[in-house]
Design a protein around this motif. Sequence first.
Motif, PDB file in Angstrom:
ATOM      1  N   ILE A  41      27.916  17.359  -9.812  1.00  0.00           N
ATOM      2  CA  ILE A  41      27.330  16.084 -10.235  1.00  0.00           C
ATOM      3  C   ILE A  41      27.015  15.216  -9.019  1.00  0.00           C
ATOM      4  CG2 ILE A  41      27.846  13.891 -11.391  1.00  0.00           C
ATOM      5  CD1 ILE A  41      29.331  15.477 -13.522  1.00  0.00           C
ATOM      6  N   LEU A  42      27.947  15.155  -8.072  1.00  0.00           N
ATOM      7  CA  LEU A  42      27.697  14.381  -6.860  1.00  0.00           C
ATOM      8  C   LEU A  42      26.510  14.942  -6.075  1.00  0.00           C
ATOM      9  CD1 LEU A  42      31.264  13.562  -5.480  1.00  0.00           C
ATOM     10  CD2 LEU A  42      29.551  11.958  -6.346  1.00  0.00           C
ATOM     11  N   ALA A  43      26.415  16.272  -5.993  1.00  0.00           N
ATOM     12  CA  ALA A  43      25.281  16.886  -5.298  1.00  0.00           C
ATOM     13  C   ALA A  43      23.971  16.541  -6.000  1.00  0.00           C
ATOM     14  CB  ALA A  43      25.462  18.398  -5.216  1.00  0.00           C
ATOM     15  N   GLY A  44      23.997  16.530  -7.333  1.00  0.00           N
ATOM     16  CA  GLY A  44      22.805  16.123  -8.073  1.00  0.00           C
ATOM     17  C   GLY A  44      22.417  14.698  -7.780  1.00  0.00           C
ATOM     18  N   LEU A  45      23.411  13.796  -7.690  1.00  0.00           N
ATOM     19  CA  LEU A  45      23.116  12.409  -7.321  1.00  0.00           C
ATOM     20  C   LEU A  45      22.558  12.330  -5.903  1.00  0.00           C
ATOM     21  CD1 LEU A  45      26.230  10.595  -8.847  1.00  0.00           C
ATOM     22  CD2 LEU A  45      23.885  10.610  -9.720  1.00  0.00           C
ATOM     23  N   GLY A  46      23.062  13.210  -5.030  1.00  0.00           N
ATOM     24  CA  GLY A  46      22.485  13.287  -3.686  1.00  0.00           C
ATOM     25  C   GLY A  46      21.030  13.706  -3.733  1.00  0.00           C
ATOM     26  N   GLY A  47      20.685  14.601  -4.664  1.00  0.00           N
ATOM     27  CA  GLY A  47      19.288  14.997  -4.835  1.00  0.00           C
ATOM     28  C   GLY A  47      18.426  13.842  -5.304  1.00  0.00           C
ATOM     29  N   VAL A  48      18.952  13.019  -6.224  1.00  0.00           N
ATOM     30  CA  VAL A  48      18.219  11.816  -6.660  1.00  0.00           C
ATOM     31  C   VAL A  48      17.974  10.895  -5.462  1.00  0.00           C
ATOM     32  CG1 VAL A  48      18.297   9.767  -8.118  1.00  0.00           C
ATOM     33  CG2 VAL A  48      19.129  11.953  -9.006  1.00  0.00           C
ATOM     34  N   ALA A  49      19.020  10.718  -4.640  1.00  0.00           N
ATOM     35  CA  ALA A  49      18.868   9.900  -3.435  1.00  0.00           C
ATOM     36  C   ALA A  49      17.832  10.496  -2.489  1.00  0.00           C
ATOM     37  CB  ALA A  49      20.217   9.758  -2.725  1.00  0.00           C
ATOM     38  N   SER A  50      17.779  11.825  -2.418  1.00  0.00           N
ATOM     39  CA  SER A  50      16.807  12.492  -1.552  1.00  0.00           C
ATOM     40  C   SER A  50      15.382  12.232  -2.021  1.00  0.00           C
ATOM     41  CB  SER A  50      17.087  13.999  -1.523  1.00  0.00           C
ATOM     42  OG  SER A  50      16.150  14.674  -0.721  1.00  0.00           O
ATOM     43  N   ALA A  51      15.169  12.250  -3.342  1.00  0.00           N
ATOM     44  CA  ALA A  51      13.841  11.958  -3.869  1.00  0.00           C
ATOM     45  C   ALA A  51      13.417  10.538  -3.523  1.00  0.00           C
ATOM     46  CB  ALA A  51      13.819  12.169  -5.382  1.00  0.00           C
ATOM     47  N   ALA A  52      14.355   9.585  -3.684  1.00  0.00           N
ATOM     48  CA  ALA A  52      14.048   8.194  -3.344  1.00  0.00           C
ATOM     49  C   ALA A  52      13.823   8.034  -1.848  1.00  0.00           C
ATOM     50  CB  ALA A  52      15.192   7.294  -3.809  1.00  0.00           C
ATOM     51  N   GLN A  53      14.616   8.737  -1.039  1.00  0.00           N
ATOM     52  CA  GLN A  53      14.468   8.674   0.407  1.00  0.00           C
ATOM     53  C   GLN A  53      13.093   9.183   0.842  1.00  0.00           C
ATOM     54  OE1 GLN A  53      16.384  11.752   2.678  1.00  0.00           O
ATOM     55  NE2 GLN A  53      17.121  10.304   4.205  1.00  0.00           N
ATOM     56  N   SER A  54      12.691  10.327   0.287  1.00  0.00           N
ATOM     57  CA  SER A  54      11.388  10.898   0.652  1.00  0.00           C
ATOM     58  C   SER A  54      10.251   9.952   0.292  1.00  0.00           C
ATOM     59  CB  SER A  54      11.198  12.244  -0.059  1.00  0.00           C
ATOM     60  OG  SER A  54      12.180  13.175   0.346  1.00  0.00           O
ATOM     61  N   ALA A  55      10.336   9.335  -0.896  1.00  0.00           N
ATOM     62  CA  ALA A  55       9.287   8.407  -1.325  1.00  0.00           C
ATOM     63  C   ALA A  55       9.230   7.198  -0.408  1.00  0.00           C
ATOM     64  CB  ALA A  55       9.533   7.975  -2.766  1.00  0.00           C
ATOM     65  N   ALA A  56      10.397   6.639  -0.047  1.00  0.00           N
ATOM     66  CA  ALA A  56      10.428   5.465   0.817  1.00  0.00           C
ATOM     67  C   ALA A  56       9.917   5.791   2.213  1.00  0.00           C
ATOM     68  CB  ALA A  56      11.853   4.914   0.881  1.00  0.00           C
ATOM     69  N   ASN A  57      10.374   6.914   2.790  1.00  0.00           N
ATOM     70  CA  ASN A  57       9.945   7.289   4.133  1.00  0.00           C
ATOM     71  C   ASN A  57       8.445   7.571   4.185  1.00  0.00           C
ATOM     72  OD1 ASN A  57      12.554   7.041   5.040  1.00  0.00           O
ATOM     73  ND2 ASN A  57      12.975   9.237   5.070  1.00  0.00           N
ATOM     74  N   ALA A  58       7.937   8.263   3.153  1.00  0.00           N
ATOM     75  CA  ALA A  58       6.509   8.590   3.132  1.00  0.00           C
ATOM     76  C   ALA A  58       5.665   7.331   3.034  1.00  0.00           C
ATOM     77  CB  ALA A  58       6.213   9.523   1.958  1.00  0.00           C
ATOM     78  N   GLU A  59       6.066   6.402   2.168  1.00  0.00           N
ATOM     79  CA  GLU A  59       5.280   5.162   2.031  1.00  0.00           C
ATOM     80  C   GLU A  59       5.347   4.319   3.292  1.00  0.00           C
ATOM     81  OE1 GLU A  59       4.882   1.229  -0.864  1.00  0.00           O
ATOM     82  OE2 GLU A  59       6.009   2.993  -1.552  1.00  0.00           O
ATOM     83  N   LEU A  60       6.527   4.252   3.911  1.00  0.00           N
ATOM     84  CA  LEU A  60       6.655   3.486   5.150  1.00  0.00           C
ATOM     85  C   LEU A  60       5.774   4.081   6.239  1.00  0.00           C
ATOM     86  CD1 LEU A  60       8.012   1.242   6.788  1.00  0.00           C
ATOM     87  CD2 LEU A  60       9.872   2.848   7.299  1.00  0.00           C
ATOM     88  N   GLY A  61       5.830   5.405   6.404  1.00  0.00           N
ATOM     89  CA  GLY A  61       4.992   6.042   7.418  1.00  0.00           C
ATOM     90  C   GLY A  61       3.521   5.832   7.161  1.00  0.00           C
ATOM     91  N   ASP A  62       3.109   5.906   5.894  1.00  0.00           N
ATOM     92  CA  ASP A  62       1.701   5.713   5.547  1.00  0.00           C
ATOM     93  C   ASP A  62       1.239   4.298   5.854  1.00  0.00           C
ATOM     94  OD1 ASP A  62      -0.798   6.637   4.142  1.00  0.00           O
ATOM     95  OD2 ASP A  62      -0.220   5.014   2.780  1.00  0.00           O
ATOM     96  N   ARG A  63       2.073   3.308   5.563  1.00  0.00           N
ATOM     97  CA  ARG A  63       1.669   1.916   5.748  1.00  0.00           C
ATOM     98  C   ARG A  63       1.732   1.483   7.204  1.00  0.00           C
ATOM     99  NH1 ARG A  63       4.553  -1.116   0.701  1.00  0.00           N
ATOM    100  NH2 ARG A  63       3.824  -2.982   1.819  1.00  0.00           N
ATOM    101  N   VAL A  64       2.620   2.128   7.995  1.00  0.00           N
ATOM    102  CA  VAL A  64       2.683   1.797   9.420  1.00  0.00           C
ATOM    103  C   VAL A  64       1.606   2.535  10.205  1.00  0.00           C
ATOM    104  CG1 VAL A  64       4.116   1.956  11.494  1.00  0.00           C
ATOM    105  CG2 VAL A  64       5.124   1.188   9.346  1.00  0.00           C
ATOM    106  N   GLY A  65       1.267   3.761   9.780  1.00  0.00           N
ATOM    107  CA  GLY A  65       0.173   4.454  10.444  1.00  0.00           C
ATOM    108  C   GLY A  65       0.461   5.847  10.935  1.00  0.00           C
ATOM    109  N   HIS A  66       1.693   6.362  10.723  1.00  0.00           N
ATOM    110  CA  HIS A  66       2.009   7.732  11.130  1.00  0.00           C
ATOM    111  C   HIS A  66       3.163   8.234  10.275  1.00  0.00           C
ATOM    112  CE1 HIS A  66       3.016  11.260  13.522  1.00  0.00           C
ATOM    113  NE2 HIS A  66       1.915  11.067  14.233  1.00  0.00           N
ATOM    114  N   PRO A  67       3.055   9.461   9.716  1.00  0.00           N
ATOM    115  CA  PRO A  67       4.104   9.943   8.805  1.00  0.00           C
ATOM    116  C   PRO A  67       5.477  10.073   9.438  1.00  0.00           C
ATOM    117  CG  PRO A  67       2.533  11.695   9.353  1.00  0.00           C
ATOM    118  CD  PRO A  67       1.937  10.415   9.825  1.00  0.00           C
ATOM    119  N   ALA A  68       5.538  10.329  10.753  1.00  0.00           N
ATOM    120  CA  ALA A  68       6.841  10.526  11.393  1.00  0.00           C
ATOM    121  C   ALA A  68       7.586   9.223  11.616  1.00  0.00           C
ATOM    122  CB  ALA A  68       6.662  11.256  12.727  1.00  0.00           C
ATOM    123  N   VAL A  69       6.920   8.093  11.472  1.00  0.00           N
ATOM    124  CA  VAL A  69       7.598   6.806  11.649  1.00  0.00           C
ATOM    125  C   VAL A  69       8.710   6.649  10.617  1.00  0.00           C
ATOM    126  CG1 VAL A  69       7.322   4.297  11.492  1.00  0.00           C
ATOM    127  CG2 VAL A  69       5.642   5.669  12.736  1.00  0.00           C
TER     128      VAL A  69
END
Length: 309
Positions: free
Chosen positions: A11-39
């Motif tokens: 169950i904890l690992a599954g919650l970690g997966g939910v956090a991973s989905a949110a992390q990926s979405a946040a990082n991708a949007e931040l990189g897109d808005r700043v100007g480079h995906p690796a940011v």
Amino acid sequence: MKVLPAWAALILAGLGGVASAAQSAANAELGDRVGHPAVGAVVNNLGGSLLVLVGLSVLPSMRTGLGQLRRSGLPWWAYLGGLGGAAIVIVATYVVPVLGVAVFTIAQVAGNSVGGLSVDRAGLSPVGRLALTGPRIAGAALGVGAVALAQVGRPVGDLGLGLVLLAVAGGVAVALQAALNGRVSAAGTMAAGTAVNFAVSTPVVIVAALVLGALDVLPDATWPADWYLYLGGALGVCIVVTLLIGVRSVGVFRTGLAVVAGQLGGALLLDVVRPAGPGVGLPVLAGTLLTLLAVVVSGRAIRPAPAGT
């Protein structure tokens, strides 16, 4: 820390997966808005490292765990788990724009399944050697099939064998990351294992971002005011901790499957709650349920591998 029952660790690992989905979405949007995906990756790791530094100042268990590691006699390569996390970030930066998210995700999960079965069989994780049984192989096949089903309808880029294999290798790297970090955590403390992960991964991510030209956009960057875009580091710490708990209880492979289930469930939740989200996606829902089945199937008749094999 006491080893948790399998159901609690999953169950904890599954919650970690939910956090991973949110992390990926946040990082991708931040990189897109700043100007480079690796940011997004750089901000993610710097944020996680900052939390680790705060932990060093306020958590005696982290300092005690690091002291235990110095006396543990672990081989030097056991401390390199953070390279796996850095590797998948770098691979994604190169591969996703070419292959598309769908193919990359399927290839990554395939690599993670193979890697998880292999490191469990080799006994690299704290849970010891686990036999390569029919249910575990069936669980791996179901897991890959579930992710493939969840990607139905998503765009596919230009397929190239080399890039697909690179994505598979990234998945293997994540499995090795989980196993090695688990060994470090078992020899020290969970807090110490988290600290070692970020100490290894952050410099590599920064160097990769420099090579990829991500730092060139920073002088003229306009940073968005949305606070949630900067939560990647905090989510990353949560993900590492849940992986450490899961690996110690049920091994790398089943922990990876539970994380995938959480990622798909988290992606489904994000699609529902975001204002511009597409709502409930039936392929993702079906893929999530199939991944949960894979977790159950792979846990049937788990037994240690015979000594000397």
